[in-house]
Design a protein around this motif. Structure first.
Motif, PDB file in Angstrom:
ATOM      1  N   HIS A 480     -34.432  25.198 -51.273  1.00 43.53           N
ATOM      2  CA  HIS A 480     -33.559  26.327 -50.915  1.00 43.53           C
ATOM      3  C   HIS A 480     -34.383  27.362 -50.183  1.00 43.53           C
ATOM      4  N   GLY A 481     -33.727  28.424 -49.726  1.00 41.04           N
ATOM      5  CA  GLY A 481     -34.407  29.414 -48.899  1.00 41.04           C
ATOM      6  C   GLY A 481     -35.179  30.461 -49.662  1.00 41.04           C
ATOM      7  N   GLY A 482     -35.104  30.460 -50.981  1.00 43.15           N
ATOM      8  CA  GLY A 482     -35.817  31.453 -51.775  1.00 43.15           C
ATOM      9  C   GLY A 482     -37.273  31.085 -51.964  1.00 43.15           C
ATOM     10  N   THR A 483     -38.128  32.068 -52.078  1.00 44.95           N
ATOM     11  CA  THR A 483     -39.555  31.819 -52.274  1.00 44.95           C
ATOM     12  C   THR A 483     -39.963  32.184 -53.702  1.00 44.95           C
ATOM     13  N   GLU A 484     -40.951  31.459 -54.193  1.00 45.42           N
ATOM     14  CA  GLU A 484     -41.442  31.642 -55.555  1.00 45.42           C
ATOM     15  C   GLU A 484     -42.709  32.485 -55.529  1.00 45.42           C
ATOM     16  N   MET A 485     -42.640  33.652 -56.161  1.00 47.96           N
ATOM     17  CA  MET A 485     -43.805  34.551 -56.192  1.00 47.96           C
ATOM     18  C   MET A 485     -44.228  34.870 -57.624  1.00 47.96           C
ATOM     19  N   GLY A 486     -43.841  33.984 -58.533  1.00 51.31           N
ATOM     20  CA  GLY A 486     -44.187  34.176 -59.932  1.00 51.31           C
ATOM     21  C   GLY A 486     -43.027  34.614 -60.789  1.00 51.31           C
ATOM     22  N   GLN A 487     -41.894  34.947 -60.155  1.00 52.70           N
ATOM     23  CA  GLN A 487     -40.754  35.497 -60.893  1.00 52.70           C
ATOM     24  C   GLN A 487     -39.897  34.433 -61.553  1.00 52.70           C
ATOM     25  N   GLY A 488     -40.134  33.145 -61.237  1.00 54.10           N
ATOM     26  CA  GLY A 488     -39.380  32.078 -61.877  1.00 54.10           C
ATOM     27  C   GLY A 488     -38.126  31.673 -61.141  1.00 54.10           C
ATOM     28  N   LEU A 489     -38.024  31.982 -59.849  1.00 56.78           N
ATOM     29  CA  LEU A 489     -36.828  31.635 -59.083  1.00 56.78           C
ATOM     30  C   LEU A 489     -36.611  30.129 -59.048  1.00 56.78           C
ATOM     31  N   TYR A 490     -37.665  29.363 -58.806  1.00 56.61           N
ATOM     32  CA  TYR A 490     -37.514  27.906 -58.757  1.00 56.61           C
ATOM     33  C   TYR A 490     -36.958  27.385 -60.078  1.00 56.61           C
ATOM     34  N   THR A 491     -37.422  27.944 -61.180  1.00 56.89           N
ATOM     35  CA  THR A 491     -36.952  27.502 -62.493  1.00 56.89           C
ATOM     36  C   THR A 491     -35.467  27.796 -62.666  1.00 56.89           C
TER      37      THR A 491
END
Length: 781
Positions: A480-491
């Motif tokens: 997806h278009g979101g990026t993971e910067m430690g906030q847990g979006l991928y999860t």
């Protein structure tokens, strides 16, 4: 103390959406196996780029002798603005951000040239050998002086309603004042970094540490004079970003790509921390002036407010940041009459940029300072003044000064709940008794609320895409278009897909965010990562589920309503088959197992000419109670306890949400207490590293930190599983720490005088404010 809600349904019990699942890269983070840009191994002939930076705040370059740089050991190339084949300006929204200085220096630390060498050390050493002569120009470094001269990067914007003159004339009391809030360094663990790899078709692959891959793709293409289709940006993860890698990452991707384009070899660029400090933007410092009219019971009748954002040398994202400060200048309070102006002030420093909250914290803090002043003037508890001015569904007190109606009145009940669970009234009495007996150490207590609008205020950014593949073994690849910067979006997004398809999370692999998989994406910012990308991923999952449902119904001879996905199985009437076996069957029958998803946020609009509309899809609410103790002889203080209640709707992942709340609160506390940016008279940043710039340490976290997710509060808007955003709103809970320090100082004057306490409330400022209160008391005797 963490208060985790119990699983609410079978989804949560199965460990899917709603379950407190750990971060998908948690083990990698702890063991060091998680790979970041600088960990990525390039080809054996990889080169290293490093910038040469300016040493004045403003002026013209008289001469730049780079001969010693070119002759330095290991140097392969030296690049100046004349070597750029395409665009030289990489301004994200408006022009004003040269990739490399082109005859003019705009701030101390601007990139003048780039060295490309066989090692980073060789490139960095060579960059220091340049001989540069300047013709200095008088610089503007003070925001008040620049404001007085109307030295702006963009025009002033205005939001107003009601008859302010009439409201002021009718009110019992009026106050005027000024307030400063400082900037903040993002202080990400992973600094700015990029690696560019030339492709055999003349294109460029860039591994970037960026929150906005699509913008990086566009700007690299423009700098290299290539079509966007020949540039791919790949982002697996960032070691923190906080907004500092939304636009600021673009420069380093473009420089690495330019060097790779010229050399035909892979090029890696990583900034040293001190240079990262000097060359990249911070949270905008703000200066505000106000005149507030109010009655004796603390009810605000009218507000005249000027917000001056210190933007630095270019527009960057300042237009939207100052707009958001104006949108949040009300915080949780109804303003019957208001006139709010937002100035975009230019100073000759690094261009300030996005930072968690994106202007909202600055506008909110300006209002909370006003509330504190009103409380002192009326002799009321600040909490009572806050509650008296809350938005409500009664008497038409439900519309903001920019015309958006408040549809969920959560803040009143939320604050009442926290007031009770944190024992605010009893602790207030205990603190008063303690202060009466303690001449040096003074304790303070404050409860402050938060109302934060969720959406990009630029409408077209409120969109997202996703790409989902189901393979014949039942495993799933998610992009997806979101990026993971430690906030847990991928999860969170994986949990959403797992919930839709009712499969175990172990079946889902999240791949790097790439512009060749999901194009034209928005930045991961504005607390919208889960809202936007989660909905797009669900859209893709539902398309595949619909195809599989239709196929299963036909294959097993049942109606589609009899096909049920549940816990890794698919039931079709009396038949049951595993998800993996159904995927294999569908493949054999030539059913597509790949889908794209898309989502755009509904309802939002804002007419900037009319300064009216609905810029936010919904609001996220929260409140915090903080208790501090202040040493009035030294100005030192300590946070003793913090109690937080945050409305996250129906949480997608309570564990990750609580982590974001805790981290955001501490980061907000740092902004308002210890993190002070200081520029010298020459325009050089003096606080250019952790030795002089103090972020909170673990010892600054209070021994008692209670966090609760507001129970039974699903979002009434149709967000993903009725959740609410949690990335940015908790930062503003840190305002309660600043207010508690102010409360402790005010006790020196029995709260009859109002301490002047600009932010950050460093020990020096606290000590000066204490001295002012003591002088006030001396004048009374």
């Amino acid at each position: 103390m963490r208060r985790l809600p119990q699983a609410r349904n079978s989804r949560a019990a199965a460990g899917l959406a709603g379950h407190p699942l750990r971060h998908e890269s948690a083990v990698g983070h702890v063991t060091g196996q998680a790979s970041y840009v600088d960990d990525r191994r390039g080809p054996a002939d990889t080169l290293y780029a490093y910038p040469g930076l300016s040493s004045i705040a403003r002026g013209n370059i008289s001469s730049m002798d780079l001969s010693a740089v070119q002759c330095a050991p290991g140097v392969v190339d030296v690049i100046t603005s004349n070597d750029i084949p395409g665009h030289r300006d990489i301004g994200a929204v408006f022009p004003g951000d040269p990739l490399l200085a082109d005859g003019e220096v705009l701030f101390y630390g601007q990139v003048l040239f780039v060295v490309v060498a066989n090692s980073q050390l060789a490139a960095r050493r060579a960059a220091r050998l340049a001989q540069v002569e300047y013709a200095p120009i008088d610089s503007h470094l003070d925001v008040e002086e620049a404001l007085a001269e109307a030295y702006f990067v963009r025009p002033t914007h205005r939001q107003s309603r009601g008859d302010l003159d009439r409201a002021q004339a009718a009110a019992d009391k009026q106050l005027t004042g000024e307030f400063h809030s400082g900037g903040q360094e993002q202080m990400y663990l992973e600094g700015q970094a990029a690696m560019a790899v030339p492709q055999d078709d003349g294109g460029m692959l860039v591994y970037a540490s960026t929150q906005h891959p699509s913008e990086g793709q566009k700007l690299v293409a423009e700098v290299l004079n290539l079509p966007m289709s020949k540039v791919t940006v790949d982002v697996r993860r960032m070691g923190g970003a906080f907004g500092g890698k939304e636009t600021n990452a673009n420069q380093w991707s473009c420089i690495a790509a330019l060097a790779a384009h010229r050399s035909g070899r892979s090029v890696k660029l990583r900034l040293a921390r001190a240079d990262d400090f000097a060359a990249t933007g911070k949270r905008h410092p703000f200066f505000s002036r106000y005149q507030v009219a109010f009655d004796n019971d603390g009810t605000i009748k009218g507000l005249d407010l000027e917000l001056a954002g210190n933007c630095g040398m270019s527009p960057d994202l300042s237009d939207a940041i100052v707009d958001r400060a104006m949108f949040h200048a009300d915080n949780c309070y109804f303003l019957p009459a208001a006139d709010i102006r937002g100035h975009r002030v230019r100073t000759d420093t690094v261009s300030h940029t996005a930072f968690r909250g994106f202007g909202g914290p600055q506008g909110m803090l300006a209002m909370e300072n006003i509330i504190e002043q009103v409380a002192t003037a009326t002799g009321l508890d600040p909490l009572d003044v806050r509650k008296r001015n809350f938005y409500s569904a009664e008497d038409g007190r439900d519309t903001t000064h920019y015309g958006q109606k408040i549809e969920q009145h959560i803040i009143g009940p939320l604050v009442e709940r926290l007031e009770n669970t944190a024992n605010y009234r009893a602790r207030r009495q205990e603190i008063s008794a303690f202060n009466a007996q303690s001449p040096v150490l003074k304790r303070g207590l404050a409860l402050t609320p938060v109302k934060f609008g969720i959406s990009f205020t630029v409408q077209h950014l409120n969109q997202a895409g996703a790409l989902l593949h189901v393979y014949t073994d039942g495993s799933i690849q998610l992009n997806h278009g979101g990026t993971e910067m430690g906030q847990g979006l991928y999860t969170k997004v994986a949990q959403i897909v797992a919930s839709e398809l009712q499969v175990d999370m172990s079946r889902i692999t999240c791949t790097s965010t790439r512009t060749d998989k999901v194009p034209n994406t928005s930045p991961t910012a504005a607390s919208s990562g889960s809202d936007l990308n989660g909905m797009a991923a669900r859209d893709a999952a539902r398309k595949i589920k619909s195809r599989l449902t239709t196929f299963a119904a036909g294959h097993f001879g049942v109606s589609e309503s009899e096909v049920v996905f549940e816990q890794g199985e698919v039931k079709a009437g009396q038949e049951s088959i595993s998800f993996a076996d159904l995927a294999q069957l569908a493949y054999l029958q030539r059913i597509s197992l790949s889908a794209t998803g898309f989502y755009k946020t509904p309802k939002i609009h804002y007419n900037r000419d009319m300064a009216n509309g609905r810029p936010f899809f919904y609001y996220a609410y929260g409140a915090a109670v903080s208790e501090v103790v202040v040493d009035t002889l030294t100005g030192e203080y300590r946070l003793l306890q913090a109690d937080i209640c945050q409305d996250v709707g129906q949480s997608l992942n309570p564990a990750l949400d609580i982590g974001q709340i805790e981290g955001g609160f501490i980061q907000g506390m740092g902004w308002l207490t210890s993190e002070e940016l200081i520029w010298g008279e020459d325009g050089r940043l003096q606080t250019a590293g952790p030795a002089s710039y103090k972020i909170p340490a673990i010892s600054d976290t209070p021994a008692t930190l209670n966090v609760e997710l507001l129970p039974d509060s699903p979002n009434t808007e149709a967000t993903i599983f009725h959740s609410k955003a949690v990335g940015e709103p908790p930062l503003m809970l840190g305002i309660s720490v600043w207010a508690a320090i102010r409360d402790a100082i005010g006790s020196l004057a029995d709260h009859r005088a109002s301490p002047a306490l600009n932010a950050p409330a460093t020990p020096e400022r606290v000590l000066l404010a204490c001295a002012d209160m003591q002088k006030f008391m001396e004048r009374q005797t």
